[in-house]
Design a protein around this motif. Structure first.
Motif, PDB file in Angstrom:
ATOM      1  N   VAL A 197       0.945  -1.401  -0.094  1.00 22.57           N
ATOM      2  CA  VAL A 197       0.155   0.089  -0.006  1.00 22.57           C
ATOM      3  C   VAL A 197       0.873   1.036  -0.010  1.00 22.57           C
ATOM      4  O   VAL A 197       0.616   2.105  -1.003  1.00 22.57           O
ATOM      5  N   GLN A 198       2.072   1.319   0.879  1.00 24.72           N
ATOM      6  CA  GLN A 198       2.813   2.464   0.883  1.00 24.72           C
ATOM      7  C   GLN A 198       3.672   2.496  -0.383  1.00 24.72           C
ATOM      8  O   GLN A 198       3.928   3.723  -0.720  1.00 24.72           O
ATOM      9  N   LEU A 226      -5.273   5.292  -6.302  1.00 20.45           N
ATOM     10  CA  LEU A 226      -6.450   4.416  -6.484  1.00 20.45           C
ATOM     11  C   LEU A 226      -6.085   2.903  -6.237  1.00 20.45           C
ATOM     12  O   LEU A 226      -6.815   1.926  -5.524  1.00 20.45           O
ATOM     13  N   VAL A 227      -4.878   2.696  -6.619  1.00 18.23           N
ATOM     14  CA  VAL A 227      -4.326   1.332  -6.325  1.00 18.23           C
ATOM     15  C   VAL A 227      -3.915   1.038  -4.866  1.00 18.23           C
ATOM     16  O   VAL A 227      -4.423   0.115  -4.517  1.00 18.23           O
ATOM     17  N   ALA A 228      -3.464   2.114  -4.332  1.00 16.05           N
ATOM     18  CA  ALA A 228      -3.052   1.861  -2.842  1.00 16.05           C
ATOM     19  C   ALA A 228      -4.467   1.758  -2.132  1.00 16.05           C
ATOM     20  O   ALA A 228      -4.696   0.887  -1.361  1.00 16.05           O
ATOM     21  N   GLY A 229      -5.501   2.501  -2.445  1.00 18.02           N
ATOM     22  CA  GLY A 229      -6.760   2.630  -1.742  1.00 18.02           C
ATOM     23  C   GLY A 229      -7.419   1.037  -1.914  1.00 18.02           C
ATOM     24  O   GLY A 229      -8.011   0.467  -1.006  1.00 18.02           O
ATOM     25  N   LEU A 283      -8.578  -1.612   0.822  1.00 16.83           N
ATOM     26  CA  LEU A 283     -10.036  -2.032   0.889  1.00 16.83           C
ATOM     27  C   LEU A 283      -9.954  -3.677   0.644  1.00 16.83           C
ATOM     28  O   LEU A 283     -10.817  -4.110   1.434  1.00 16.83           O
ATOM     29  N   LEU A 284      -9.189  -4.335   0.142  1.00 15.41           N
ATOM     30  CA  LEU A 284      -9.131  -5.652  -0.189  1.00 15.41           C
ATOM     31  C   LEU A 284      -8.528  -6.536   0.836  1.00 15.41           C
ATOM     32  O   LEU A 284      -8.665  -7.663   0.810  1.00 15.41           O
ATOM     33  N   LYS A 332     -11.102  -8.327   6.536  1.00 16.77           N
ATOM     34  CA  LYS A 332     -11.591  -7.591   7.664  1.00 16.77           C
ATOM     35  C   LYS A 332     -11.092  -8.124   8.947  1.00 16.77           C
ATOM     36  O   LYS A 332     -10.905  -9.412   9.164  1.00 16.77           O
ATOM     37  N   GLY A 333     -11.177  -7.086   9.919  1.00 17.71           N
ATOM     38  CA  GLY A 333     -10.719  -7.457  11.291  1.00 17.71           C
ATOM     39  C   GLY A 333      -9.214  -7.534  11.626  1.00 17.71           C
ATOM     40  O   GLY A 333      -8.612  -7.927  12.359  1.00 17.71           O
ATOM     41  N   ARG A 334      -8.236  -7.413  10.505  1.00 18.59           N
ATOM     42  CA  ARG A 334      -6.721  -7.349  10.583  1.00 18.59           C
ATOM     43  C   ARG A 334      -6.508  -5.826  10.899  1.00 18.59           C
ATOM     44  O   ARG A 334      -6.014  -5.213  10.024  1.00 18.59           O
TER      45      ARG A 334
END
Length: 387
Positions: A212-213, A374-377, A381-382, A385-387
């Motif tokens: 992401v970064q 947008l790729v980072a976002g 989002l992918l 969940k919960g991590r």
């Protein structure tokens, strides 16, 4: 962690990281003086970023093996010599070699961050890391206006010579005032490097946050590599002093780091990450209106610069806080892996920035930057969940 010690480590990190960015607004004068073509002007930044990434893999892991204060002081001493060589360079080869060593040695800033994390209690770790990272981010952001102002008055070489003295002074201060921290024994250097592969495989959080970064920081360096070229062009006709003022306004984005660290300590990391990524994407939407050369377009660029700085600062604090929870005895190696990956994005952004501006103008720069955010976002989002 006494407030004075936090301030010292934040200042040391800022001084180290600032050396990576002094050349960014000076790519034009540096390339002209050393015979580098305009399309390859970003090479000076790319080599520095590549050295920093190499240092993440080879130098930062040493923080889990050797006494931290001695390691930091030695690295600062090497950087001071390299800065002196860069300021006195008479050809591109000498300057680029010095830039590589500057990046390599400046990576010790990422020994300082886990060093501060070790000294803090778990309850104050997010705030402490946020404060130290704020110093790093302030150094990163203040480097651009400072180098522009110094270059406007004394030429581009002066900032490297001035920084050589400042880094040497900081090395002396750290050797006197910083506490010692001796990591647990047991790791040879070769074993230390081999263990990083297992750490990378065993920690999906590290892999996800680093990627992401990678895209977010690539967009950041893309913006800041190309924006001086636009502001100095006939569309705006700003001087180096005008570019410095522009970058100085963007420094306000660094306030996001300590605020985000405070919020993360209270369990608001998910919301903070989404806001940071949204701000980064919005910055490039606004930057599309920046090519016209009018007052309104300049205002859009100013807003974009503040938003991209806020977004990157906030996202970095959240990511790094997550990584430091993965293992106290491996924080330097985890941090090294994280920065190796995400600073590679910075090297890519630096290389693409000048090329994109020469080939397709500011609209191409904005389009590539928006795509990267947008790729980072999407990657964020992918995440499970919960991590």
């Amino acid at each position: 962690m006494r407030s004075g010690l936090t301030l010292l480590l934040a200042l040391a990190g800022g001084v180290a990281v600032a050396n990576l960015y002094y050349s960014q607004p000076l790519l034009g004068p540096i390339s002209a003086a050393l015979g580098i073509s305009p399309a390859a002007a970003g090479l000076a930044m790319t080599v520095t970023q590549a050295g920093y990434g190499l240092g993440m893999a080879l130098v930062v892991p040493l923080g889990d093996r050797f006494e931290n204060r001695r390691l930091i002081v030695c690295a600062f001493s090497v950087v001071a010599v390299a800065l002196l060589c860069a300021g006195l360079a008479q050809n591109a080869a000498t300057f680029l070699a010095a830039a590589l060593v500057i990046g390599l040695g400046a990576s010790v800033a990422q020994v300082i961050v886990p060093f501060a994390s070790h000294l803090a209690t778990p309850e104050e770790r997010g705030r402490t890391v946020g404060n130290v990272l704020a110093g790093l981010i302030m150094g990163m952001m203040a480097a651009r206006p400072l180098s522009s102002l110094v270059a406007d008055a004394y030429g581009w070489r002066a900032i490297f010579l001035l920084s050589a003295g400042l880094v040497a002074l900081m090395a002396l201060g750290l050797s006197i005032l910083a506490p010692r921290r001796q990591p647990p024994p047991g790791f040879r250097y070769r074993t230390l490097l081999r263990s990083m592969r297992e750490l990378f495989r065993a920690n999906p959080v590290l892999r996800r946050r680093a990627v992401v970064q990678f895209f977010l920081f690539g967009a950041f360096t893309l913006f800041w590599t190309a924006i001086p070229l636009l502001l100095l062009s006939p569309a705006y006709g700003l001087s180096q002093r005008g570019v410095a003022l522009f970058a100085l306004i963007a420094v306000t984005g660094a306030v996001a780091a300590p605020i985000t660290g405070w919020a993360a300590d209270r369990g608001w990391s998910v919301a903070g990450a989404l806001i940071a990524l949204s701000a980064s994407a919005l910055s490039f939407v606004l930057s599309f209106f920046g090519e016209a050369g009018t007052f309104v377009s300049l205002a859009c660029l100013v807003a974009a610069s503040v938003l991209i700085d806020c977004g990157v600062a906030a996202s970095l604090v959240i990511s790094q806080r997550m990584i430091f929870t993965l293992g106290s005895d491996a924080r330097s190696r985890l941090n090294g892996l994280f920065y190796t990956i995400f600073y590679s994005g910075g090297a890519v952004g630096s290389a693409v920035g000048a090329w994109a501006y020469v080939v397709g103008g500011w609209s191409l720069v904005s389009g590539i930057g928006l795509a990267m955010t947008l790729v980072a976002g999407a990657l964020h989002l992918l995440e499970p969940k919960g991590r």
